[in-house]
Motif scaffolding. Structure first.
Motif, PDB file in Angstrom:
ATOM      1  N   ILE A   1       0.862  -1.183   0.000  1.00  0.00           N
ATOM      2  CA  ILE A   1       0.000   0.000   0.000  1.00  0.00           C
ATOM      3  C   ILE A   1       0.899   1.234   0.000  1.00  0.00           C
ATOM      4  CG2 ILE A   1      -0.189   0.046   2.535  1.00  0.00           C
ATOM      5  CD1 ILE A   1      -3.089   1.059   2.146  1.00  0.00           C
ATOM      6  N   SER A   2       0.466   2.250  -0.740  1.00  0.00           N
ATOM      7  CA  SER A   2       1.201   3.511  -0.776  1.00  0.00           C
ATOM      8  C   SER A   2       0.203   4.628  -1.023  1.00  0.00           C
ATOM      9  CB  SER A   2       2.271   3.488  -1.870  1.00  0.00           C
ATOM     10  OG  SER A   2       1.677   3.306  -3.144  1.00  0.00           O
ATOM     11  N   ARG A   3       0.653   5.854  -0.832  1.00  0.00           N
ATOM     12  CA  ARG A   3      -0.236   6.989  -1.066  1.00  0.00           C
ATOM     13  C   ARG A   3       0.570   8.154  -1.609  1.00  0.00           C
ATOM     14  NH1 ARG A   3      -3.040   8.345   4.406  1.00  0.00           N
ATOM     15  NH2 ARG A   3      -3.925  10.075   3.198  1.00  0.00           N
ATOM     16  N   ASP A   4      -0.117   8.982  -2.362  1.00  0.00           N
ATOM     17  CA  ASP A   4       0.451  10.215  -2.883  1.00  0.00           C
ATOM     18  C   ASP A   4      -0.480  11.326  -2.453  1.00  0.00           C
ATOM     19  OD1 ASP A   4       1.292  12.407  -4.360  1.00  0.00           O
ATOM     20  OD2 ASP A   4       1.847  11.220  -6.090  1.00  0.00           O
ATOM     21  N   ASN A   5      -0.108  12.024  -1.397  1.00  0.00           N
ATOM     22  CA  ASN A   5      -0.995  13.062  -0.863  1.00  0.00           C
ATOM     23  C   ASN A   5      -1.152  14.247  -1.819  1.00  0.00           C
ATOM     24  OD1 ASN A   5      -1.572  11.597   1.415  1.00  0.00           O
ATOM     25  ND2 ASN A   5      -0.079  12.634   2.715  1.00  0.00           N
ATOM     26  N   ALA A   6      -0.187  14.454  -2.683  1.00  0.00           N
ATOM     27  CA  ALA A   6      -0.300  15.536  -3.659  1.00  0.00           C
ATOM     28  C   ALA A   6      -1.346  15.216  -4.727  1.00  0.00           C
ATOM     29  CB  ALA A   6       1.051  15.793  -4.313  1.00  0.00           C
ATOM     30  N   LYS A   7      -1.565  13.928  -4.954  1.00  0.00           N
ATOM     31  CA  LYS A   7      -2.547  13.495  -5.957  1.00  0.00           C
ATOM     32  C   LYS A   7      -3.830  12.973  -5.320  1.00  0.00           C
ATOM     33  CE  LYS A   7       0.877  12.268  -9.465  1.00  0.00           C
ATOM     34  NZ  LYS A   7       1.401  11.182 -10.355  1.00  0.00           N
ATOM     35  N   ASN A   8      -3.916  13.027  -3.984  1.00  0.00           N
ATOM     36  CA  ASN A   8      -5.109  12.541  -3.281  1.00  0.00           C
ATOM     37  C   ASN A   8      -5.445  11.099  -3.661  1.00  0.00           C
ATOM     38  OD1 ASN A   8      -5.282  15.081  -2.160  1.00  0.00           O
ATOM     39  ND2 ASN A   8      -7.340  15.522  -2.893  1.00  0.00           N
ATOM     40  N   THR A   9      -4.443  10.271  -3.732  1.00  0.00           N
ATOM     41  CA  THR A   9      -4.642   8.912  -4.204  1.00  0.00           C
ATOM     42  C   THR A   9      -3.886   7.909  -3.330  1.00  0.00           C
ATOM     43  OG1 THR A   9      -4.891   9.704  -6.472  1.00  0.00           O
ATOM     44  CG2 THR A   9      -4.460   7.371  -6.198  1.00  0.00           C
ATOM     45  N   VAL A  10      -4.532   6.784  -3.090  1.00  0.00           N
ATOM     46  CA  VAL A  10      -3.900   5.667  -2.404  1.00  0.00           C
ATOM     47  C   VAL A  10      -3.888   4.490  -3.370  1.00  0.00           C
ATOM     48  CG1 VAL A  10      -6.055   4.888  -1.340  1.00  0.00           C
ATOM     49  CG2 VAL A  10      -3.871   4.267  -0.307  1.00  0.00           C
TER      50      VAL A  10
END
Length: 125
Positions: free
Chosen positions: A69-78
């Motif tokens: 699991i990972s997330r990109d807070n700049a893209k609002n995506t997990v």
């Protein structure tokens, strides 16, 4: 917060898929994000979760070392990268967002405030 899951499909055993969950709103980084799954006739079960910053990740024993699991807070995506898929991974996968989750409560589906619509993953043998 509205969540939109995507990336499911049909794959052979041993294959890979990457699920995405895009969130609306400007407060994505304030939510613990989790992935759960529900197979036919089964209850929704915890798969993986990630802390607000992305620095901590948690997995069920059944997917540990195969899923990431990972997330990109700049893209609002997990994301959920699924490798070495098995037929028993077949399920509808849901992403959830929880504003007040602490400690080990990330494993409990009722702790999540928002859910995506689910995306079907089918693994053939």
């Amino acid at each position: 917060v509205q969540l939109q899951a995507s990336g499911g499909g049909l794959v052979q055993a041993g294959g890979s898929l990457r699920l995405s969950c895009a969130a609306s709103g400007r407060t994505f980084s304030s939510y613990v994000m989790g992935w759960f799954r529900q197979g036919l006739g089964n209850e929704r079960e915890f798969v993986a979760a990630i802390s607000r910053s992305g620095s901590s990740t948690y997995y069920s024993d059944s997917v540990k070392a195969r899923f990431t699991i990972s997330r990109d807070n700049a893209k609002n995506t997990v994301y959920l990268q699924m490798n070495s898929l098995k037929p028993e991974d077949t399920a509808v996968y849901y992403c959830g967002a929880g504003a007040r989750i602490i400690n080990s409560y990330y494993r409990i589906s009722s702790q999540y405030d928002y859910w995506g619509q689910g995306t079907l993953v089918t693994v053939s043998s």
